[in-house]
Design an enzyme around this catalytic site. Structure first.
Site, PDB file in Angstrom:
ATOM      1  N   LEU A 125       0.861  -1.210   0.173  1.00  9.51           N
ATOM      2  CA  LEU A 125       0.074  -0.101  -0.044  1.00  9.51           C
ATOM      3  C   LEU A 125       0.866   1.125   0.114  1.00  9.51           C
ATOM      4  O   LEU A 125       0.527   2.366   0.460  1.00  9.51           O
ATOM      5  CB  LEU A 125      -0.991   0.053   1.310  1.00  9.51           C
ATOM      6  CG  LEU A 125      -1.867  -1.175   1.291  1.00  9.51           C
ATOM      7  CD1 LEU A 125      -2.796  -1.230   2.656  1.00  9.51           C
ATOM      8  CD2 LEU A 125      -2.890  -1.318  -0.071  1.00  9.51           C
ATOM      9  N   ASP A 171       3.622   5.625  -7.174  1.00  7.89           N
ATOM     10  CA  ASP A 171       3.053   5.722  -5.685  1.00  7.89           C
ATOM     11  C   ASP A 171       3.505   7.239  -5.317  1.00  7.89           C
ATOM     12  O   ASP A 171       2.688   7.757  -4.510  1.00  7.89           O
ATOM     13  CB  ASP A 171       3.991   4.881  -5.185  1.00  7.89           C
ATOM     14  CG  ASP A 171       3.667   3.160  -5.587  1.00  7.89           C
ATOM     15  OD1 ASP A 171       2.508   3.126  -6.337  1.00  7.89           O
ATOM     16  OD2 ASP A 171       4.235   2.414  -5.518  1.00  7.89           O
TER      17      ASP A 171
HETATM   18  C1  GLA Z   1       5.004  -0.710  -7.190  1.00  7.31           C
HETATM   19  C2  GLA Z   1       5.868   0.501  -7.639  1.00  7.31           C
HETATM   20  C3  GLA Z   1       5.054   1.050  -8.880  1.00  7.31           C
HETATM   21  C4  GLA Z   1       4.526   0.314  -9.745  1.00  7.31           C
HETATM   22  C5  GLA Z   1       3.718  -0.766  -9.239  1.00  7.31           C
HETATM   23  C6  GLA Z   1       3.146  -1.752 -10.270  1.00  7.31           C
HETATM   24  O1  GLA Z   1       4.239  -0.165  -6.386  1.00  7.31           O
HETATM   25  O2  GLA Z   1       6.492   1.315  -6.770  1.00  7.31           O
HETATM   26  O3  GLA Z   1       5.894   2.127  -9.445  1.00  7.31           O
HETATM   27  O4  GLA Z   1       5.251  -0.129 -10.885  1.00  7.31           O
HETATM   28  O5  GLA Z   1       4.519  -1.536  -8.211  1.00  7.31           O
HETATM   29  O6  GLA Z   1       2.099  -1.345 -10.769  1.00  7.31           O
END
Ligand code: GLA
Length: 383
Positions: A125, A171
């Site tokens: 998360l 993220d």
């Molecule tokens: C992690 C990475 C993101 C993205 C997701 C997969 O959360 O931090 O940048 O690549 O995986 O969608």
């Protein structure tokens, strides 16, 4: 989180006086998985689980970092070189951000800082993006004008180059730019974005924590990135595209390697699903949105191969329940969390049954959270 109690703990560690409180949310990604490093569209939303940061400025160049959730206190001096130290564990994230801010020429001063998290750590998360963006926001607040997109870019850079995880920008962008009751439709290539209201009338977005932490995650994550880079190079040898999301389905035939073909099939179809999902959400067509979540999970399972036993089991059990119209893994995969869209009047029944069946099959105790979509990082108040 009881903020007055937190302040008491802060006072015990750092003495009497007023303290500024900040909050950075975690995120779920509704759809668009493993797309943000392939130049396509993603759709994250920020949730009410997150990390609180308490900060009091000091008159010197010392930054003291403590976390309510970890025993070690880490002290750095803004005048010294800041280095990654394995034994500092979690504190490397704020350390990396502070180093980046200093190097970027921001005027930041010493401070006593305490973190307290309601986010289950390592559960997919985005606890790492939350602590990074929170640190940047806290350190800049009051003294510097804050450009939230710039914060997201700097924090991604810290994660890539200081922490050493080759993530995309989704993220950090989400934690910085999140908006209450909205998802962010983000073009990971141009960083153009649009807020999409989440109106799930009669349904709830449920976060399902598999209880399986993502130990193998980082190496597998980097492996998938490499495969995508390799596929892109091979396709670029024949046609002119600048990222995998620009490829068309027929371009997959350029690739001989079966694994690379499957990876690209996921990327192209997932990017299309994000477009469709944003239209479905705008039209209030929750059933179509739910179907797209299921298709996304299936593609991550069969083509991108990042779901694994625990995520597959919880999603399978969720989809068996009446009133569940869609479910998928969220985040990097291999463990961590999944999301489900569940009819409000079936929610209790859903949680009870998925919990029982999942535990019977895996031996792990899952956790369930109702996702409330909140604003991105912000100042909460002065206590
Ligand atoms: C992690 C990475 C993101 C993205 C997701 C997969 O959360 O931090 O940048 O690549 O995986 O969608």
């Amino acid at each position: 989180m009881n903020l007055n109690k937190l302040k008491e703990e802060f006072t015990t560690l750092s003495g009497e006086g007023a303290v500024d409180v900040f909050f950075a949310p975690g995120r779920v990604n509704l759809i668009g998985e493993h797309i943000d490093y392939n130049g396509g569209l993603v759709m994250p939303a920020t949730i009410s689980l997150g990390i609180y940061g308490l900060k009091r400025n000091r008159n010197d160049s010392i930054v003291s970092l403590v976390s309510k959730d970890a025993p070690n206190r880490v002290i750095i001096n803004l005048n010294d070189e800041i280095k990654y130290t394995t034994s500092d564990g979690w504190a490397n994230y704020p350390k990396g951000v502070i180093k980046k801010l200093v190097e970027s020429g921001f005027r930041i001063g010493g401070a006593d800082i305490m973190f307290a998290s309601t986010l289950p750590m390592g559960s997919g998360l985005s606890s790492s993006a939350a602590i990074e963006v929170l640190t940047a926001f806290m350190m800049l607040y009051g003294e510097n004008s804050i450009d939230r997109i710039e914060i997201a870019k700097m924090c991604k850079d810290v994660e890539n180059n200081f922490v050493g995880v080759n993530c995309g920008i989704m993220d950090q962008f989400a934690v910085s730019m999140g908006k209450k009751d909205n998802a962010i439709l983000l073009n990971s290539d141009t960083l153009e974005y649009e807020y999409i209201p989440i109106r799930l009338e009669g349904y709830t977005l449920v976060i399902m924590d598999t209880g399986k932490r993502r130990e193998l995650n980082e190496s597998k994550y980097n492996e998938r990135r490499k495969e995508c880079e390799e596929a892109l190079l091979r396709i670029q040898a024949k046609i002119s595209i600048s990222n995998l999301c620009e490829a068309a389905l027929e371009d997959i035939s350029i690739l001989d390697d079966k694994i690379l073909r499957r990876r690209v099939l996921h990327v192209i179809t997932e990017n299309e699903r994000v477009k469709k999902a944003s239209i479905a959400l705008k039209e209030g067509d929750i059933k179509t949105f739910g179907k797209l979540l299921v298709e996304s999970h299936n593609s991550l399972r069969d083509n991108f191969e990042v779901t694994a036993f625990y995520l597959d089991t919880i999603v399978e059990e969720a989809l068996k329940q009446p009133g569940c119209i869609g479910a998928r893994m969220t985040g990097a995969g291999f463990g961590g969390c999944a999301i489900a869209v569940v009819a409000n009047d079936r929610l209790d029944y859903f949680i009870r049954n998925v919990s029982l069946n999942y535990k019977a099959k895996t031996g792990l105790e899952p956790k369930f959270y109702e996702a409330h979509i909140v604003d991105g990082v912000d100042f909460v108040g002065n206590l």
